[in-house]
Structures are given as structure tokens and as C-alpha cells.
Design an enzyme around this catalytic site. Structure first.
Site, mmCIF file in Angstrom:
data_model
loop_
_atom_site.group_PDB
_atom_site.id
_atom_site.type_symbol
_atom_site.label_atom_id
_atom_site.label_comp_id
_atom_site.label_asym_id
_atom_site.label_seq_id
_atom_site.Cartn_x
_atom_site.Cartn_y
_atom_site.Cartn_z
ATOM 1 N N TRP A 82 -2.296 -0.956 -7.815
ATOM 2 C CA TRP A 82 -1.307 -1.127 -8.884
ATOM 3 C C TRP A 82 -0.029 -0.332 -8.637
ATOM 4 C CZ3 TRP A 82 -0.331 3.726 -10.485
ATOM 5 C CH2 TRP A 82 -1.363 4.674 -10.434
ATOM 6 N N ASN A 83 -0.048 0.668 -7.754
ATOM 7 C CA ASN A 83 1.115 1.555 -7.662
ATOM 8 C C ASN A 83 2.292 0.922 -6.924
ATOM 9 O OD1 ASN A 83 -0.524 1.726 -5.374
ATOM 10 N ND2 ASN A 83 0.171 3.784 -4.871
ATOM 11 N N GLY A 85 -6.791 1.268 -1.954
ATOM 12 C CA GLY A 85 -7.221 1.882 -3.199
ATOM 13 C C GLY A 85 -7.804 3.250 -2.934
ATOM 14 N N SER A 86 -8.530 3.770 -3.882
ATOM 15 C CA SER A 86 -9.106 5.098 -3.725
ATOM 16 C C SER A 86 -10.230 5.082 -2.702
ATOM 17 C CB SER A 86 -9.633 5.594 -5.061
ATOM 18 O OG SER A 86 -10.798 4.887 -5.425
ATOM 19 N N GLU A 93 -7.514 1.111 3.513
ATOM 20 C CA GLU A 93 -6.595 2.223 3.301
ATOM 21 C C GLU A 93 -7.042 2.951 2.050
ATOM 22 O OE1 GLU A 93 -2.859 3.906 1.494
ATOM 23 O OE2 GLU A 93 -2.447 1.824 2.079
ATOM 24 N N CYS A 100 0.351 6.904 -2.078
ATOM 25 C CA CYS A 100 -0.736 7.447 -1.254
ATOM 26 C C CYS A 100 -0.209 8.321 -0.139
ATOM 27 C CB CYS A 100 -1.595 6.326 -0.688
ATOM 28 S SG CYS A 100 -0.736 5.293 0.478
ATOM 29 N N GLU A 149 -6.926 14.294 -4.108
ATOM 30 C CA GLU A 149 -5.675 13.569 -4.355
ATOM 31 C C GLU A 149 -5.284 13.724 -5.824
ATOM 32 O OE1 GLU A 149 -3.807 9.411 -2.748
ATOM 33 O OE2 GLU A 149 -5.769 9.331 -3.701
#
Length: 482
Positions: free
Chosen positions: A129-130, A204-205, A226, A260, A354
Site C-alpha cells: 500500500w505504501n 510486503g513485510s 521483497e 522500505c 522496521e
């Protein structure tokens, strides 16, 4: 570009999960015709899509802002990067993926060899979403340029951006629908992983990445991952401190720190640490937060991330860190004002996990060697940066960092270069997007050898002459035995 705890996934909802199989089936039906266009035909379509995105960029900017809360300039930068990478993949796919001749070597000189790259078929892309346009467009356009069709699962926080991308491409391709969208939460993403795609590209995470890989394992579906990052900057004693501070504040605070490869840690050599910290604090204090036209960055997109940010800051202060600018009180939902922490213990969450917010940790070190050691100590390995006036030395320091990309005397420069491979190591994932490596991620490599004539010696036969193998050994000794 990603988060850690996993802020790329909102609470579960069944919406869209049952559409994955249908979307993959439709994409597979279109794949042969899309592949049949060849590199030139696909290049023409993708360049037209790029042009259409730019012509209607104001629409996309408004949509990104509405779904993420980022500023207009942050959204404009995202659109520019998306178009830049899309265009590069369209133009360079033929060179990166086209047939190439390979030497057969002296022992097999009677053969001709070529290597080709064939599309995998249908690629699933799970986006964050970022950066809901820029990040998915990388693997989407690379997969399409290579002859695949794509099913995109955008974040449930930014579904309209994903749908807009598919709709604009459909305007160019007409009846040939090569990009399909499945919306929904994590269940929709899991369904896509299990729906028979030929590869998954996930951003994503790191926690969510593990769940993606578990879902892919059932069908042995390969994936490019990623995950999160905890990127570090090293500031050497000879660094241009003004430039380093300016870069550090932008890299840490842009998009409210929700990047990220955003900067989260700085290791500054003792002799310049105080001056560097003063410069960083001065610049960060001048930033404006909000949704107005004069804001430097906007809100935190995922509400639960606010507590993650506050918890990390409280924990750092409780462990003895200095809140040089801001502190827990800087978290005023849905915004977080700039926070600068100094002298944070290396085992604090603000250093090891993070943050994904506008928080910058600045720690002093005795030497660049110590800075490298600390930067490499964590589980993440995405991006990094080094500031020094000696560029040769900077490149040497960069080579010692456990990171997929490093910028010397700049920050996040690699993300703006579509020819440069992008990806991490360790908890930050594996595989690459962008550049020739990113194009090849979505193809299968095939080697084709053709015998041109029968050789004098024929060892690969049960009818070989008695002296064939001794003669072959003598030949190899002559060629390689010295």
C-alpha cells in the site's frame, strides 16, 4: 517497499478470495496471443500504456493520495518512477531476453549454442500500500514485457489504484486483457498463490512473506520476495555533513517514513557525530506534517502502525536513548511528527525492527569499520548508503555492507534507476526486480545446442574407438594442465 510487523496487511476479510482462480484462468487464456505479439508488439503496447498513464497522471496522483494520505509531491514522484520503470522494461526487454549465442568451448567446438528466455505463463503480483503504483508496476511491466500475463492483487488499503492501472492498460490492449486484478485481504493473496500461477512477485513485510512462501510451497510455485528493511547510513569523518544531513532527513521522513528503503539508522563517526546530529535535528524540525498543500509529508496509512512507532520510541527512551527531536508525544493519529533519537542501544527495537514511520536513529561509532559491523548486525539487508568525500573508499565500504543496494553520497538513488536490480538478502528477501535481472525473473531459460558436424573424437558413444578416451585426456592436459 515494505513494512515489518506486517503493516502491509489489514485485518482479514473474505472479499475477492474466490476470484483468484477465475482471474488466473482468464489470464492464461490471453497469454499465448500476448506472447505471439513478440518483443516489438509488446513494446508498442507498453509504451502506449506509459504514455496514457502520464497523460492522465493527475487522476492517478489524486487516487494515490486518497488511498494512502501521502502528499501531492510524494504521489507525483511515485507516478514518475512508475512511468520511468515501465518505459525501460518496454524498451529493453528484447535485448535482455532475446536469443543470444554462447560459445560451446574447445571440447565441443562442433556445436552451435544459443540461449533463449521463454515466458513462464501467468505471473501473480502481490503489491503493497505504501507505493501502490510504482512498486507493482515494476514486476507487472517486467512480466508483461517478457510475454507473460499478470494477475495483480493490490493491498486492500489501495485497491482502486490497482484497478486504475489495469483499466488504463485495457484501454490500450482492447479485448486482449493481459492484466487482471483480484482485490481483497490476505485470504485473496493466499488464494492467488494457490491458484496455479507460474510465479509470485511479493512486496510486503517479512512476516507476511513467510506466509506467502508457505502458500506457494503447496504447488512449488517460485517467488521473488521483497521483505522489510532497516536501512543504515554510514557517515565518515570526511563526509560532506550538510549533504549527508539533508539526504538523511529526506530518506527518513519522505512518505512519512513509509518506505522500505527509507533510512532508519545512521552511524556517524565520533569526530563528526555531534555536528551531523545538529544538522539533522535542525532540518527535521522544520518539516511540516498534515494534509495541506504546504505539508512535507502526510499521515500514517495503516492505523495500527501508529502504536508500533510509539512503542519503539518509548522503549528506546526507557533504555537510555536521547529524544533529540520529538518523542512518544509526536504520535498524534493519524500523523507522526519527525522524531530523532540518539544513542539508542543496539538491541532496542528502534534499531533491530522496521519502524516504518518518520523516526531516525543516530548513533555514534569510533570508526567506519565499526559502523559497517553494526549496519550488518541485523537480519535485514535491503538498502544502505555511505557518505564520504573519497568515492573510492565509499565504494569499498559499500562492498562490505550486507545489502542488496548501496548508494554512495546519495540516498535511495538505486530506486530511481530502472536498469539497476532491486532486492535484498536475509529477512529482506531474495530475487530481484528492475533491470535485466528483474526481466529474467519472469522467464525460464532454455539452452539449445545444435551439432554442426561429427567430431574426430566421439567419446559420447559406446562405439567409440579404443584410443578415444586416452586421446581426449591428452588433449585436455595440453589445454588446461599447465
Amino acid at each position: 517497499m515494505t513494512t515489518a510487523t506486517p503493516p502491509h496487511d489489514a485485518p482479514a476479510s473474505p472479499s475477492g478470495a474466490h476470484d483468484a482462480a477465475r482471474a488466473v484462468s482468464a489470464a492464461r487464456t490471453a497469454q499465448a496471443a500476448w506472447d505471439g505479439l513478440g518483443f516489438a508488439g509488446r513494446r508498442k503496447v507498453l509504451k502506449a500504456w506509459c504514455a496514457l498513464i502520464l497523460q492522465r497522471s493527475d487522476e492517478l496522483v489524486d487516487l494515490i493520495r486518497a488511498e494512502t494520505g501521502k502528499t501531492a509531491d510524494d504521489a507525483r514522484l511515485e507516478v514518475v518512477l512508475a512511468a520511468h520503470h515501465l518505459r525501460w522494461n518496454a524498451v529493453h526487454a528484447a535485448r535482455a531476453l532475446g536469443r543470444r549465442r554462447v560459445s560451446p568451448g574447445l571440447l565441443m567446438f562442433n556445436h552451435a549454442v544459443e540461449v533463449i528466455h521463454r515466458p513462464l505463463g501467468v505471473v501473480g503480483v502481490i503489491g503493497p500500500w505504501n507505493y501502490p503504483a510504482f512498486i507493482p508496476v515494476g514486476p507487472v511491466s517486467a512480466a508483461l514485457a517478457g510475454g507473460n500475463t499478470v494477475v495483480l492483487k493490490p493491498s486492500e488499503l489501495t485497491p482502486r489504484t490497482g484497478e486504475w492501472l489495469a483499466a488504463t492498460l485495457a484501454e490500450v490492449t482492447g479485448r486482449l486483457r493481459v492484466l487482471h486484478v483480484v482485490t481483497g485481504d490476505g485470504t485473496a493473496g493466499e488464494a492467488l498463490c494457490r491458484a496455479g500461477v507460474d510465479k509470485i512477485a511479493f512486496t510486503g513485510s517479512s512476516a507476511t512473506a513467510r506466509r506467502v512462501l508457505a502458500a506457494c510451497a503447496d504447488r512449488m510455485t517460485p517467488a521473488v520476495i521483497e521483505g522489510g528493511g532497516k536501512d543504515a547510513m554510514i557517515v565518515a569523518a570526511d563526509a560532506d555533513l550538510d549533504a549527508a544531513a539533508d539526504a538523511a532527513v529526506w530518506a527518513a521522513m519522505t512518505n512519512a517514513g513509509q518506505t522500505c528503503v527509507g533510512l532508519e539508522r545512521v552511524y556517524a563517526v565520533d569526530t563528526v557525530a555531534d555536528r551531523f546530529l545538529d544538522l539533522v535535528t535542525e532540518r527535521a524540525a522544520a518539516l511540516r506534517v498534515g494534509d495541506g498543500p504546504d505539508a512535507d509529508f502526510g499521515r500514517i496509512t495503516l492505523p495500527r502502525q501508529l502504536e508500533v512507532i510509539a512503542d519503539q520510541v518509548r522503549d528506546a527512551v526507557a533504555r537510555g536513548a536521547r529524544a533529540v527531536l520529538g518523542g512518544p508525544q509526536s504520535v498524534t493519529p493519524p500523523y507522526v511528527a519527525p522524531i530523532v533519537l540518539a544513542d539508542v542501544p543496539e538491541d532496542a527495537a528502534a534499531v533491530t525492527e522496521e519502524t516504518f514511520g518518520p523516526v531516525l536513529v543516530v548513533n555514534r561509532v569510533s570508526s567506519v569499520a565499526e559502523a559497517v559491523e553494526r549496519a550488518n548486525a541485523g537480519g535485514y539487508g535491503l538498502g544502505a548508503s555511505v557518505f564520504t568525500r573519497d568515492r573510492g573508499s565509499g565504494r569499498g565500504v559499500a562492498a562490505g555492507l550486507r545489502a542488496g543496494m548501496v548508494s554512495v553520497n546519495a540516498v535511495i538513488a538505486f530506486a530511481g534507476m530502472p536498469a539497476v536490480p532491486f532486492g535484498g538478502v536475509g529477512d529482506s528477501g531474495f530475487g530481484r526486480v528492475h533491470g535485466p535481472d528483474g526481466l529474467r525473473e519472469f522467464t525460464r531459460t532454455q539452452a539449445i545446442t545444435s551439432q554442426r558436424f561429427r567430431p574426430p573424437l566421439q567419446p559420447a558413444s559406446f562405439r567409440r574407438r579404443p584410443g578415444t578416451m586416452p586421446a581426449l585426456v591428452r588433449l585436455v592436459r595440453t589445454l588446461y594442465g599447465r
